[in-house]
Design a protein around this motif. Sequence first.
Motif, short mmCIF file in Angstrom:
data_model
loop_
_atom_site.label_atom_id
_atom_site.label_comp_id
_atom_site.label_asym_id
_atom_site.label_seq_id
_atom_site.Cartn_x
_atom_site.Cartn_y
_atom_site.Cartn_z
N TYR A 150 9.75 4.70 -15.13
CA TYR A 150 8.86 4.24 -14.07
C TYR A 150 8.57 5.39 -13.13
N ALA A 151 7.52 5.21 -12.34
CA ALA A 151 7.18 6.18 -11.29
C ALA A 151 6.88 5.40 -10.02
N LEU A 152 7.23 5.98 -8.89
CA LEU A 152 6.94 5.35 -7.60
C LEU A 152 5.80 6.08 -6.92
N HIS A 153 4.95 5.32 -6.23
CA HIS A 153 3.83 5.89 -5.49
C HIS A 153 3.85 5.27 -4.09
N GLU A 154 3.95 6.12 -3.09
CA GLU A 154 3.98 5.63 -1.72
C GLU A 154 2.69 6.05 -1.01
N TYR A 155 2.20 5.20 -0.15
CA TYR A 155 1.02 5.52 0.64
C TYR A 155 1.16 4.84 2.00
N MET A 179 -6.60 5.35 -8.22
CA MET A 179 -6.56 4.70 -9.54
C MET A 179 -7.68 3.68 -9.66
N CYS A 187 0.19 -0.20 -12.47
CA CYS A 187 0.85 -0.15 -11.16
C CYS A 187 0.92 -1.55 -10.57
N LEU A 246 -4.18 5.51 -4.08
CA LEU A 246 -3.57 6.23 -5.20
C LEU A 246 -4.62 6.87 -6.11
N GLU A 293 4.96 2.11 -11.09
CA GLU A 293 4.14 2.25 -12.30
C GLU A 293 5.05 2.25 -13.52
N LEU A 329 4.04 0.66 -1.15
CA LEU A 329 4.89 1.21 -2.21
C LEU A 329 4.54 0.54 -3.53
N GLU A 330 4.14 1.34 -4.51
CA GLU A 330 3.78 0.83 -5.83
C GLU A 330 4.71 1.41 -6.87
#
Length: 157
Positions: free
Chosen positions: A15-20, A39, A127, A37, A138, A135-136
Amino acid sequence: MTPAINAAKKGKVKYALHEYSHDPAAASYGEEAADALGMEYGRVFKTLLVEINGDNRKLAVGVVPVSGQLDLKAMASALKAKKVAMANPADAERATGYVVGGISPLGQKKRLPMVIDSSAEKYDAICMSAGRRGLEIEMSAVDLMKLTGAILAPIGR
Protein backbone atom coordinates in the motif's frame (compact mmCIF):
# COMPACT_ATOMS: atom_id res chain seq x y z
CA MET A 1 -1.63 5.50 12.60
CA THR A 2 -5.28 4.93 11.88
CA PRO A 3 -7.09 1.58 12.16
CA ALA A 4 -7.11 1.47 8.33
CA ILE A 5 -3.33 1.72 8.11
CA ASN A 6 -2.95 -0.84 10.90
CA ALA A 7 -5.25 -3.23 9.00
CA ALA A 8 -3.14 -2.88 5.85
CA LYS A 9 0.08 -3.47 7.81
CA LYS A 10 -1.36 -6.45 9.64
CA GLY A 11 -2.65 -7.90 6.36
CA LYS A 12 0.83 -7.60 4.86
CA VAL A 13 -0.40 -6.04 1.62
CA LYS A 14 1.38 -3.50 -0.54
CA TYR A 15 0.00 0.00 0.00
CA ALA A 16 0.95 3.65 -0.29
CA LEU A 17 -0.23 6.60 1.79
CA HIS A 18 -1.06 10.02 0.37
CA GLU A 19 -1.56 13.00 2.64
CA TYR A 20 -2.96 16.37 1.65
CA SER A 21 -4.24 19.47 3.38
CA HIS A 22 -8.00 19.02 3.85
CA ASP A 23 -10.15 22.09 3.22
CA PRO A 24 -13.17 22.08 5.59
CA ALA A 25 -15.10 24.10 2.99
CA ALA A 26 -14.64 21.43 0.26
CA ALA A 27 -17.96 20.49 -1.34
CA SER A 28 -16.94 16.84 -1.92
CA TYR A 29 -14.38 14.99 0.19
CA GLY A 30 -13.67 12.48 -2.59
CA GLU A 31 -13.25 15.01 -5.37
CA GLU A 32 -11.08 17.12 -3.07
CA ALA A 33 -8.82 14.10 -2.52
CA ALA A 34 -8.61 13.30 -6.25
CA ASP A 35 -7.79 16.93 -7.10
CA ALA A 36 -5.20 17.22 -4.32
CA LEU A 37 -3.49 13.99 -5.41
CA GLY A 38 -3.75 14.70 -9.14
CA MET A 39 -5.64 11.45 -9.77
CA GLU A 40 -8.56 10.82 -12.07
CA TYR A 41 -11.92 10.71 -10.28
CA GLY A 42 -12.56 7.12 -11.40
CA ARG A 43 -9.51 5.86 -9.49
CA VAL A 44 -10.37 7.48 -6.15
CA PHE A 45 -13.14 5.69 -4.28
CA LYS A 46 -15.53 6.81 -1.56
CA THR A 47 -16.92 4.65 1.22
CA LEU A 48 -20.69 4.85 1.70
CA LEU A 49 -22.89 3.04 4.19
CA VAL A 50 -26.39 1.78 3.56
CA GLU A 51 -29.04 0.30 5.80
CA ILE A 52 -30.52 -2.98 4.63
CA ASN A 53 -34.29 -3.42 4.34
CA GLY A 54 -35.02 -0.32 6.44
CA ASP A 55 -33.12 -1.58 9.51
CA ASN A 56 -30.55 0.92 10.77
CA ARG A 57 -28.87 -1.86 12.77
CA LYS A 58 -28.15 -3.82 9.57
CA LEU A 59 -25.58 -1.86 7.64
CA ALA A 60 -23.41 -2.60 4.61
CA VAL A 61 -20.60 -0.76 2.87
CA GLY A 62 -20.47 0.35 -0.75
CA VAL A 63 -17.15 1.49 -2.24
CA VAL A 64 -17.65 3.50 -5.44
CA PRO A 65 -15.63 5.97 -7.52
CA VAL A 66 -15.93 9.61 -6.47
CA SER A 67 -16.85 10.34 -10.11
CA GLY A 68 -20.27 8.77 -9.65
CA GLN A 69 -22.92 7.70 -7.22
CA LEU A 70 -24.01 4.52 -5.50
CA ASP A 71 -26.81 2.77 -7.41
CA LEU A 72 -29.06 1.68 -4.53
CA LYS A 73 -30.94 -0.93 -6.59
CA ALA A 74 -27.68 -2.49 -7.76
CA MET A 75 -26.35 -2.44 -4.19
CA ALA A 76 -29.49 -4.17 -2.91
CA SER A 77 -29.13 -6.78 -5.65
CA ALA A 78 -25.46 -7.39 -4.80
CA LEU A 79 -26.42 -7.87 -1.14
CA LYS A 80 -29.44 -10.04 -2.04
CA ALA A 81 -31.67 -7.60 -0.14
CA LYS A 82 -35.11 -6.22 -1.02
CA LYS A 83 -33.90 -2.64 -0.73
CA VAL A 84 -31.18 -0.45 0.73
CA ALA A 85 -31.15 3.22 1.65
CA MET A 86 -28.32 5.54 2.58
CA ALA A 87 -27.48 5.16 6.27
CA ASN A 88 -27.82 8.03 8.69
CA PRO A 89 -24.36 9.65 9.08
CA ALA A 90 -24.45 9.13 12.87
CA ASP A 91 -25.17 5.40 12.37
CA ALA A 92 -22.32 5.19 9.84
CA GLU A 93 -19.89 6.85 12.24
CA ARG A 94 -20.98 4.66 15.15
CA ALA A 95 -20.64 1.43 13.14
CA THR A 96 -17.28 2.24 11.56
CA GLY A 97 -15.51 4.28 14.23
CA TYR A 98 -14.68 6.94 11.63
CA VAL A 99 -16.11 10.40 10.91
CA VAL A 100 -17.98 11.14 7.68
CA GLY A 101 -15.48 12.23 5.05
CA GLY A 102 -12.86 9.97 6.60
CA ILE A 103 -14.68 6.62 6.60
CA SER A 104 -12.32 3.96 5.32
CA PRO A 105 -13.38 0.52 4.12
CA LEU A 106 -10.43 -0.78 6.18
CA GLY A 107 -10.21 -1.11 9.95
CA GLN A 108 -13.86 -0.53 10.74
CA LYS A 109 -15.10 -1.32 14.27
CA LYS A 110 -17.42 -4.05 12.98
CA ARG A 111 -16.92 -6.14 9.86
CA LEU A 112 -19.88 -5.25 7.65
CA PRO A 113 -20.89 -6.75 4.30
CA MET A 114 -18.95 -4.82 1.65
CA VAL A 115 -19.35 -4.37 -2.09
CA ILE A 116 -16.73 -2.67 -4.26
CA ASP A 117 -17.79 -1.28 -7.63
CA SER A 118 -16.46 -3.53 -10.39
CA SER A 119 -14.82 -0.55 -12.11
CA ALA A 120 -12.00 -0.97 -9.54
CA GLU A 121 -10.77 -3.91 -11.64
CA LYS A 122 -9.63 -1.49 -14.36
CA TYR A 123 -6.83 -0.14 -12.17
CA ASP A 124 -3.66 -1.65 -10.75
CA ALA A 125 -4.42 0.30 -7.56
CA ILE A 126 -7.24 2.46 -6.23
CA CYS A 127 -7.26 5.15 -3.54
CA MET A 128 -9.67 5.41 -0.63
CA SER A 129 -9.79 7.11 2.74
CA ALA A 130 -7.18 5.91 5.19
CA GLY A 131 -9.36 6.83 8.16
CA ARG A 132 -9.27 10.59 8.38
CA ARG A 133 -9.91 13.56 6.15
CA GLY A 134 -6.75 14.46 4.25
CA LEU A 135 -5.27 10.94 4.25
CA GLU A 136 -5.73 8.39 1.47
CA ILE A 137 -4.48 4.83 1.16
CA GLU A 138 -3.73 3.24 -2.21
CA MET A 139 -3.78 -0.50 -2.87
CA SER A 140 -5.06 -3.04 -5.35
CA ALA A 141 -8.75 -3.90 -5.33
CA VAL A 142 -7.75 -7.56 -4.88
CA ASP A 143 -5.89 -6.70 -1.66
CA LEU A 144 -8.80 -4.58 -0.45
CA MET A 145 -11.12 -7.55 -1.05
CA LYS A 146 -8.71 -9.86 0.77
CA LEU A 147 -8.57 -7.58 3.82
CA THR A 148 -12.31 -6.87 4.03
CA GLY A 149 -14.06 -9.91 2.58
CA ALA A 150 -15.67 -7.60 0.01
CA ILE A 151 -17.22 -8.70 -3.27
CA LEU A 152 -17.09 -6.93 -6.64
CA ALA A 153 -20.31 -5.88 -8.35
CA PRO A 154 -21.45 -3.07 -10.68
CA ILE A 155 -22.88 -0.79 -7.97
CA GLY A 156 -21.80 2.61 -9.30
CA ARG A 157 -23.54 4.86 -11.79
